[in-house]
Design an enzyme around this catalytic site. Structure first.
Site, PDB file in Angstrom:
ATOM      1  N   GLY A 138      -0.583   4.155   0.687  1.00 45.40           N
ATOM      2  CA  GLY A 138      -0.228   4.696  -0.518  1.00 45.40           C
ATOM      3  C   GLY A 138       0.862   3.708  -1.097  1.00 45.40           C
ATOM      4  O   GLY A 138       1.484   3.152  -0.601  1.00 45.40           O
ATOM      5  N   GLN A 143       7.149   0.481  -6.782  1.00 43.83           N
ATOM      6  CA  GLN A 143       7.515  -0.402  -5.645  1.00 43.83           C
ATOM      7  C   GLN A 143       6.782  -1.383  -5.732  1.00 43.83           C
ATOM      8  O   GLN A 143       7.264  -2.514  -5.153  1.00 43.83           O
ATOM      9  CB  GLN A 143       6.428   0.280  -4.581  1.00 43.83           C
ATOM     10  CG  GLN A 143       7.067   1.862  -3.764  1.00 43.83           C
ATOM     11  CD  GLN A 143       6.278   2.181  -2.657  1.00 43.83           C
ATOM     12  OE1 GLN A 143       5.242   2.788  -2.961  1.00 43.83           O
ATOM     13  NE2 GLN A 143       6.665   1.821  -1.466  1.00 43.83           N
ATOM     14  N   CYS A 162       7.257   3.775   5.044  1.00 40.28           N
ATOM     15  CA  CYS A 162       7.297   3.375   3.611  1.00 40.28           C
ATOM     16  C   CYS A 162       7.219   2.013   3.683  1.00 40.28           C
ATOM     17  O   CYS A 162       8.088   1.330   4.055  1.00 40.28           O
ATOM     18  CB  CYS A 162       8.215   3.995   3.147  1.00 40.28           C
ATOM     19  SG  CYS A 162       8.533   3.677   1.293  1.00 40.28           S
ATOM     20  N   LEU A 163       6.292   1.194   2.576  1.00 42.10           N
ATOM     21  CA  LEU A 163       6.199  -0.052   2.401  1.00 42.10           C
ATOM     22  C   LEU A 163       7.824  -0.487   2.085  1.00 42.10           C
ATOM     23  O   LEU A 163       8.096  -1.920   2.289  1.00 42.10           O
ATOM     24  CB  LEU A 163       5.139  -0.621   1.702  1.00 42.10           C
ATOM     25  CG  LEU A 163       3.641  -0.147   2.138  1.00 42.10           C
ATOM     26  CD1 LEU A 163       2.749  -0.457   1.033  1.00 42.10           C
ATOM     27  CD2 LEU A 163       3.454  -0.921   3.348  1.00 42.10           C
ATOM     28  N   HIS A 215       4.813  12.270  -0.802  1.00 45.01           N
ATOM     29  CA  HIS A 215       5.708  10.979  -0.606  1.00 45.01           C
ATOM     30  C   HIS A 215       5.764  10.376  -1.829  1.00 45.01           C
ATOM     31  O   HIS A 215       6.665   9.603  -2.123  1.00 45.01           O
ATOM     32  CB  HIS A 215       5.028  10.208   0.702  1.00 45.01           C
ATOM     33  CG  HIS A 215       5.701   8.909   1.146  1.00 45.01           C
ATOM     34  ND1 HIS A 215       6.557   8.698   2.162  1.00 45.01           N
ATOM     35  CD2 HIS A 215       5.992   7.716   0.401  1.00 45.01           C
ATOM     36  CE1 HIS A 215       7.023   7.437   2.085  1.00 45.01           C
ATOM     37  NE2 HIS A 215       6.549   6.906   1.121  1.00 45.01           N
ATOM     38  N   GLU A 216       4.548   9.749  -2.183  1.00 46.31           N
ATOM     39  CA  GLU A 216       4.378   8.827  -3.506  1.00 46.31           C
ATOM     40  C   GLU A 216       5.088   9.491  -4.460  1.00 46.31           C
ATOM     41  O   GLU A 216       5.336   8.694  -5.293  1.00 46.31           O
ATOM     42  CB  GLU A 216       2.519   8.346  -3.543  1.00 46.31           C
ATOM     43  CG  GLU A 216       2.317   7.745  -2.501  1.00 46.31           C
ATOM     44  CD  GLU A 216       3.016   6.729  -1.779  1.00 46.31           C
ATOM     45  OE1 GLU A 216       3.535   6.165  -2.576  1.00 46.31           O
ATOM     46  OE2 GLU A 216       2.837   6.388  -0.545  1.00 46.31           O
ATOM     47  N   HIS A 235       8.650   8.980  -5.043  1.00 47.42           N
ATOM     48  CA  HIS A 235       8.977   7.544  -5.418  1.00 47.42           C
ATOM     49  C   HIS A 235       9.168   7.596  -7.066  1.00 47.42           C
ATOM     50  O   HIS A 235       9.789   7.112  -7.556  1.00 47.42           O
ATOM     51  CB  HIS A 235       7.926   6.495  -5.147  1.00 47.42           C
ATOM     52  CG  HIS A 235       7.790   6.010  -3.729  1.00 47.42           C
ATOM     53  ND1 HIS A 235       9.061   5.230  -3.501  1.00 47.42           N
ATOM     54  CD2 HIS A 235       6.952   5.925  -2.695  1.00 47.42           C
ATOM     55  CE1 HIS A 235       8.864   4.836  -2.304  1.00 47.42           C
ATOM     56  NE2 HIS A 235       7.460   5.213  -1.709  1.00 47.42           N
TER      57      HIS A 235
END
Ligand code: NI
Length: 173
Positions: A49, A54, A97-98, A139-140, A143
């Site tokens: 995701g 990001q 998380c990236l 989660h996304e 962000h």
């Protein structure tokens, strides 16, 4: 399509803490090009995701593919996603998380959510999500509010995670 640099907490915390703005005027070709770049960036990372912030774009856009590595690709696109309902039942999941590379920890979130969003073609979709899909979309969507999964941990764990990412990012002397 192009792979864009992914922002991480060591250098880009201020950007990642921004609240993203709703997309106005529907899903345009320009927006689809952005989503194509996001998807390519996510696959290359690799991740399941990615939110637009990001890659430094403060818009309410998410891409996702939660199929396993051996499964055919199933990209999902979310523009202006909203959670209409969330279950009282919570479920823990070990998240990563990236933007917080190599850190994993357990976060508890509602097990099921009902979503509304615009898809790649600009159509409105209302859909129930559970399992990994529910975890990932929540989660996304965090962000989009400038919230990272480590913000759900204790202060101590959060600070340790950021320090670890900073240390890993620092070039060896
Ligand atoms: Ni993330």
């Amino acid at each position: 399509m192009a792979i864009r640099p992914i922002l991480t907490v060591d250098a880009d915390m201020a950007t990642l803490k921004q609240v993203s703005s709703p997309v106005e005027g529907g899903v345009t070709d320009e927006l689809r090009a952005l989503m194509d770049d996001m998807l390519e960036t996510m696959y290359a990372a690799p991740g399941i995701g990615l939110a637009a912030i990001q890659i430094g774009v403060p818009k309410r856009i998410i891409v996702m593919d939660i199929e396993g590595p051996d499964q055919p690709k199933k990209p999902r696109y979310f523009v202006n996603p909203e959670i209409l309902e969330a279950s009282e039942e919570l479920e823990p999941y070990e998240e990563g998380c990236l933007s917080v590379p190599d850190i994993y920890d357990e976060v508890e979130r509602p097990a099921k959510v009902k979503l509304r969003y615009l898809d790649y073609d600009g159509n409105e979709v209302v859909e129930d999500a559970e399992g990994l899909y529910a975890v990932c979309i929540q989660h996304e969507m965090d962000h989009l509010e400038g919230v990272l999964f480590i913000d759900h941990l204790s202060r101590l764990k959060r600070d340790r995670a950021v320090a670890k990412v900073r240390k890993a990012a620092r070039p060896a002397a």
